[in-house]
Design a protein around this motif. Structure first.
Motif, PDB file in Angstrom:
ATOM      1  N   LEU B 215       0.869  -1.169   0.000  1.00 22.09           N
ATOM      2  CA  LEU B 215       0.000   0.000   0.000  1.00 22.09           C
ATOM      3  C   LEU B 215       0.908   1.221   0.000  1.00 22.09           C
ATOM      4  O   LEU B 215       1.653   1.422   0.949  1.00 22.09           O
ATOM      5  CB  LEU B 215      -0.900  -0.022   1.250  1.00 22.09           C
ATOM      6  N   ASP B 216       0.848   1.984  -1.081  1.00 20.86           N
ATOM      7  CA  ASP B 216       1.789   3.099  -1.172  1.00 20.86           C
ATOM      8  C   ASP B 216       1.308   4.120  -2.199  1.00 20.86           C
ATOM      9  O   ASP B 216       0.312   3.903  -2.876  1.00 20.86           O
ATOM     10  CB  ASP B 216       3.162   2.568  -1.579  1.00 20.86           C
ATOM     11  N   GLU B 217       2.073   5.215  -2.279  1.00 14.58           N
ATOM     12  CA  GLU B 217       1.770   6.204  -3.299  1.00 14.58           C
ATOM     13  C   GLU B 217       2.218   5.650  -4.658  1.00 14.58           C
ATOM     14  O   GLU B 217       3.124   4.819  -4.710  1.00 14.58           O
ATOM     15  CB  GLU B 217       2.498   7.506  -2.972  1.00 14.58           C
ATOM     16  N   PRO B 218       1.611   6.146  -5.747  1.00  9.65           N
ATOM     17  CA  PRO B 218       1.907   5.575  -7.066  1.00  9.65           C
ATOM     18  C   PRO B 218       3.390   5.533  -7.413  1.00  9.65           C
ATOM     19  O   PRO B 218       3.893   4.507  -7.863  1.00  9.65           O
ATOM     20  CB  PRO B 218       1.146   6.505  -8.019  1.00  9.65           C
ATOM     21  N   ASP B 219       4.142   6.630  -7.157  1.00 11.54           N
ATOM     22  CA  ASP B 219       5.549   6.648  -7.565  1.00 11.54           C
ATOM     23  C   ASP B 219       6.384   5.684  -6.733  1.00 11.54           C
ATOM     24  O   ASP B 219       7.350   5.114  -7.206  1.00 11.54           O
ATOM     25  CB  ASP B 219       6.116   8.075  -7.508  1.00 11.54           C
ATOM     26  N   LYS B 220       5.981   5.488  -5.471  1.00 17.91           N
ATOM     27  CA  LYS B 220       6.702   4.530  -4.621  1.00 17.91           C
ATOM     28  C   LYS B 220       6.448   3.112  -5.109  1.00 17.91           C
ATOM     29  O   LYS B 220       7.349   2.292  -5.149  1.00 17.91           O
ATOM     30  CB  LYS B 220       6.233   4.660  -3.171  1.00 17.91           C
ATOM     31  N   LEU B 221       5.189   2.840  -5.473  1.00 18.97           N
ATOM     32  CA  LEU B 221       4.841   1.507  -5.963  1.00 18.97           C
ATOM     33  C   LEU B 221       5.635   1.186  -7.218  1.00 18.97           C
ATOM     34  O   LEU B 221       6.137   0.080  -7.387  1.00 18.97           O
ATOM     35  CB  LEU B 221       3.357   1.434  -6.311  1.00 18.97           C
ATOM     36  N   TYR B 222       5.752   2.183  -8.060  1.00 13.46           N
ATOM     37  CA  TYR B 222       6.428   1.969  -9.337  1.00 13.46           C
ATOM     38  C   TYR B 222       7.941   1.879  -9.140  1.00 13.46           C
ATOM     39  O   TYR B 222       8.599   0.995  -9.683  1.00 13.46           O
ATOM     40  CB  TYR B 222       6.089   3.121 -10.289  1.00 13.46           C
ATOM     41  N   ILE B 237       8.662  -4.640 -16.328  1.00 14.58           N
ATOM     42  CA  ILE B 237       9.897  -4.735 -15.550  1.00 14.58           C
ATOM     43  C   ILE B 237      10.673  -5.982 -15.946  1.00 14.58           C
ATOM     44  O   ILE B 237      10.089  -6.974 -16.372  1.00 14.58           O
ATOM     45  CB  ILE B 237       9.578  -4.726 -14.024  1.00 14.58           C
ATOM     46  N   ASN B 238      12.001  -5.898 -15.839  1.00 10.87           N
ATOM     47  CA  ASN B 238      12.855  -7.065 -16.029  1.00 10.87           C
ATOM     48  C   ASN B 238      13.141  -7.660 -14.659  1.00 10.87           C
ATOM     49  O   ASN B 238      13.551  -6.937 -13.741  1.00 10.87           O
ATOM     50  CB  ASN B 238      14.190  -6.659 -16.659  1.00 10.87           C
ATOM     51  N   LEU B 239      12.914  -8.954 -14.508  1.00  7.64           N
ATOM     52  CA  LEU B 239      13.200  -9.615 -13.241  1.00  7.64           C
ATOM     53  C   LEU B 239      14.300 -10.642 -13.504  1.00  7.64           C
ATOM     54  O   LEU B 239      14.082 -11.631 -14.193  1.00  7.64           O
ATOM     55  CB  LEU B 239      11.950 -10.288 -12.677  1.00  7.64           C
ATOM     56  N   ILE B 240      15.495 -10.367 -12.952  1.00  4.80           N
ATOM     57  CA  ILE B 240      16.641 -11.244 -13.193  1.00  4.80           C
ATOM     58  C   ILE B 240      16.939 -12.021 -11.909  1.00  4.80           C
ATOM     59  O   ILE B 240      17.086 -11.421 -10.836  1.00  4.80           O
ATOM     60  CB  ILE B 240      17.887 -10.402 -13.610  1.00  4.80           C
ATOM     61  N   LEU B 280      14.419  -4.347 -12.676  1.00  2.85           N
ATOM     62  CA  LEU B 280      14.939  -3.206 -13.426  1.00  2.85           C
ATOM     63  C   LEU B 280      13.912  -2.769 -14.469  1.00  2.85           C
ATOM     64  O   LEU B 280      13.472  -3.563 -15.302  1.00  2.85           O
ATOM     65  CB  LEU B 280      16.244  -3.653 -14.113  1.00  2.85           C
ATOM     66  N   ARG B 281      13.526  -1.491 -14.401  1.00  2.00           N
ATOM     67  CA  ARG B 281      12.538  -0.973 -15.363  1.00  2.00           C
ATOM     68  C   ARG B 281      13.189  -0.808 -16.743  1.00  2.00           C
ATOM     69  O   ARG B 281      14.345  -0.366 -16.827  1.00  2.00           O
ATOM     70  CB  ARG B 281      12.016   0.393 -14.911  1.00  2.00           C
ATOM     71  N   PRO B 282      12.466  -1.088 -17.822  1.00  2.00           N
ATOM     72  CA  PRO B 282      13.038  -0.973 -19.176  1.00  2.00           C
ATOM     73  C   PRO B 282      13.586   0.417 -19.478  1.00  2.00           C
ATOM     74  O   PRO B 282      14.599   0.550 -20.154  1.00  2.00           O
ATOM     75  CB  PRO B 282      11.852  -1.301 -20.087  1.00  2.00           C
ATOM     76  N   GLU B 327      14.389  -6.357 -21.546  1.00  2.00           N
ATOM     77  CA  GLU B 327      13.609  -5.368 -22.294  1.00  2.00           C
ATOM     78  C   GLU B 327      14.112  -3.971 -21.975  1.00  2.00           C
ATOM     79  O   GLU B 327      14.359  -3.654 -20.813  1.00  2.00           O
ATOM     80  CB  GLU B 327      12.131  -5.490 -21.937  1.00  2.00           C
ATOM     81  N   ALA B 328      14.257  -3.161 -23.001  1.00  2.00           N
ATOM     82  CA  ALA B 328      14.747  -1.800 -22.811  1.00  2.00           C
ATOM     83  C   ALA B 328      13.879  -0.836 -23.606  1.00  2.00           C
ATOM     84  O   ALA B 328      13.368  -1.170 -24.671  1.00  2.00           O
ATOM     85  CB  ALA B 328      16.194  -1.694 -23.264  1.00  2.00           C
TER      86      ALA B 328
END
Lengths: 292, 361
Positions: B215-222, B237-240, B280-282, B327-328
């Protein structure tokens, strides 16, 4: 005469003419058969409709026949209708039938509406069977069982009351089905929305449910009315000796002979039933399907 | 005191726990969103707040008063249904007047408030129309107006934009934000669309299998998802898969099988050997040709497997040495970008050491 078949599809005027033309693309209908096949189809349809309606037409025709015998056409007259209006027994029977039809269809509409709403809202398993069994059961069986029930169990004197109860019994199912099918076509969340916006269950019924099922109630009432007014078999069992309805009166008359007076009263009854069915169909277009 | 407090609320349907010991509170004036895949329990929570369903355990307090046992019509909570649920036999004005009539307001007040609310949703000229004469977007506005007109303490919105087409949905999103700010009523919004949730909400509760994952603010969640589910559900998102190799006070070294070491910023006291994934976000990733220089610590060679040119950005899929397809997302107007990389090109992907985060299993 219970079921009104839909009118035959009218072919387009001029009719294309080229036999075996491919179906029109984009149309979901089947292509109309052309040439000889079309002729056969028309002949068959005409045969079916003749079979259904010719006897009725004969009754109507001979009710205007100026002869005591139903044998040949002599001339036009309205005297059989005139005689009907002065026949005390016949008028009494008609009054009984109308009274029974009015009261029984009112009660059946009330109970059937309640059953229909319950069927839609709570999805019970047993209720649809219970409400619809009298519809599907052979009339003679229902008549005998009601007779036994009234006499052996309730010890009721047969008469107006027993006829009314019997007519309500077989009409409830029709009203329930019509009301239910009306509700089934609606977004159920509107009833929750009403509660959500501050309406009590009663206010929800009065302001939302009732106005929305009104056409179904009207159609259900009219349907119950036609069922009641022309019922013979069940009424025959539960009427006793005191009360005579129109169908019972007609039956007792044709035991002697089919007189032109019977033709006249049948024509009137036919006219009444037909107009009620047409009226009902206007209120709820799917009514006829429900009845069939 | 919070406007609405949900404490340990559980709702079972047979053996299935639709809502499992959920707790959260909503402040007055908030735009609060319950976000999750279908069947996660978000709609069940909404129905319990509205009064159409009751919790099997736990308490719900509105303004400090327990809601249990209060029927829907006596809760100062209104709902905007997904199907709009407009009354088909009433005009637009009749629909909007309904909650006021039920509340026993005077005729004058009803007329005034209906007119005000119609203006609020820009439907001044539609008061006399019937619902079937309206477009989807107009029905949506009527449903909103009807929910707002009697000033509820809470307005519940159950996927209200779900039935609209994409373009209208975006328009209605900004209208919803403006509307909520104007009326100052607390909104509880239910959706399965993460994009909608991010765009609209002050705070978001991400739900999965009857529980709140974060439960968080949108930017924190992202930016800082708490776990794999949230990371994967919100955005791309890339999950390695990785294992902690070494952890100092500020720098974390992760080992990815067949790839080598990844440097990440992390202040948590982590132990070497801990397993998890590196998220890691693209858009944090840069894609360079092999010869181009990039002074970044995390550099991995690969080759372009797929690319999707989207006008403003290009979406690349680059296969790395261990077979992982990363993904980038590269903005096409970025300064210094020399050329497009074609499918099959040998490239280097790199990112800053604080671009991604480590999520413990």
């Amino acid at each position: 005469m219970r079921v009104e078949p839909p009118p035959p599809p009218t072919p387009r005027p001029g009719g294309g003419g080229d036999g075996g033309s491919p179906p029109i693309s984009g149309s979901t209908r089947l292509a109309r058969p052309g040439g000889g096949a079309r002729l056969w189809l028309w002949a068959a349809s005409l045969g079916v409709y003749a079979f259904l309606y010719l006897p009725l037409a004969v009754v109507v025709l001979f009710s205007f026949n100026d002869s005591v015998l139903n044998a040949e056409w002599v001339g036009f007259t309205t005297r059989w209708y005139d005689r009907l209006l002065h026949d005390g027994d016949m008028l009494q029977a008609a009054a009984n039938s109308l009274l029974i039809a009015m009261v029984s269809s009112s009660v059946a509409t009330l109970l059937g509406a309640m059953a229909g709403i319950a069927m839609q809202r709570y999805r019970p398993r047993l209720l649809p069977f219970l409400a619809l069994t009298p519809v599907a059961m052979p009339e003679i069986l229902l008549g005998v069982s009601l007779l036994l029930f009234f006499r052996q169990v309730l010890d009721l004197t047969l008469g107006l009351t027993s006829i009314l109860i019997a007519h309500v019994t077989f009409s409830i199912g029709f009203v329930a089905v019509i009301v239910r099918s009306r509700l089934a076509g609606m977004d159920e969340s509107i009833f929750e929305a009403a509660r959500d916006l501050g309406a009590t269950p009663w206010a929800t019924f009065r302001r939302i449910t009732l106005p929305l099922i009104l056409p179904a109630l009207a159609a259900g009432f009219l349907m119950a009315f036609t069922l009641s007014i022309d019922d013979f078999v069940i009424t025959f069992f539960v009427a006793g000796v005191g009360v005579v309805t129109l169908p019972l009166q007609i039956y007792s008359m044709i035991k002697v002979a089919v007189t032109p007076e019977v033709n006249a009263v049948s024509t009137l009854l036919m006219l009444l039933t037909l107009s009620v069915v047409i009226l009902a169909a206007r209120f709820a277009p799917d009514t006829l399907k429900a009845k069939a | 005191m919070a406007l609405l407090e949900i404490r340990n609320v559980t709702r079972r349907f047979g053996d299935f726990k639709a809502v499992d010991a959920v707790s959260f509170s909503i402040e007055a004036g908030e735009f609060f969103t319950l976000l999750g895949p279908s069947g996660c329990g978000k709609t069940t929570i909404l129905r319990m707040i509205a009064g159409f369903d009751d919790p099997d355990a736990g308490v719900m307090l509105l303004d400090g008063q327990p809601l249990t046992g209060i029927p829907p019509e006596r809760r100062p909570v209104h709902t905007v249904f997904q199907s709009y649920a407009l009354f088909p036999h009433m005009t637009v004005a009749g629909n909007i007047a309904f909650p006021l009539e039920m509340a026993g307001k005077s005729r004058d007040e009803i007329a005034r408030r209906v007119a005000e609310t119609l203006a609020l949703v820009h439907l001044e000229d539609k008061g006399g129309s019937y619902p079937h004469e309206l477009s989807g977007g107009q029905k949506q506005r009527v449903a909103l107006a009807r929910g707002l007109v009697n000033r509820p303490r809470l307005l519940l919105l159950d996927e209200p934009l779900g039935a609209l087409d994409a373009k209208l949905r975006v328009e209605m999103q900004s209208e919803l934000i403006t509307l909520q700010r104007e009326v100052g009523i607390t909104f509880v919004f239910v959706t399965h669309s993460q994009q909608e949730a991010l765009a609209l909400s002050h705070r978001i509760a991400v739900m999965n299998r009857g529980r709140i994952e974060q439960l968080d603010e949108p930017d924190k969640l992202y930016g800082l998802p708490a776990n794999r589910f949230v990371a994967d559900f919100i955005g791309k998102i890339n999950l390695i898969e990785v294992e902690v190799a070494a952890a100092s006070k500020v720098l974390l070294t992760l080992k990815a099988a067949g790839l080598g070491e990844i440097a990440a910023a992390d202040a948590r006291p982590l132990q070497p050997g801990e397993r998890g994934c590196f998220a890691l976000r693209p858009e944090q990733i840069r894609v360079y040709g092999r010869k181009e220089s990039a002074d970044l610590k995390n550099r991995f060679d690969g080759s372009v497997k797929e690319l999707l040119y989207l006008g403003d950005v290009t979406h690349y899929k680059v296969v790395l040495a261990n077979g992982f397809a990363i993904e980038a997302l590269m903005p096409n107007a970025a300064p210094g970008r020399a050329k497009f990389h074609e499918v099959g090109d040998a490239v280097t992907v790199c990112w800053r050491h604080d671009a991604g985060i480590f999520l413990r299993d």
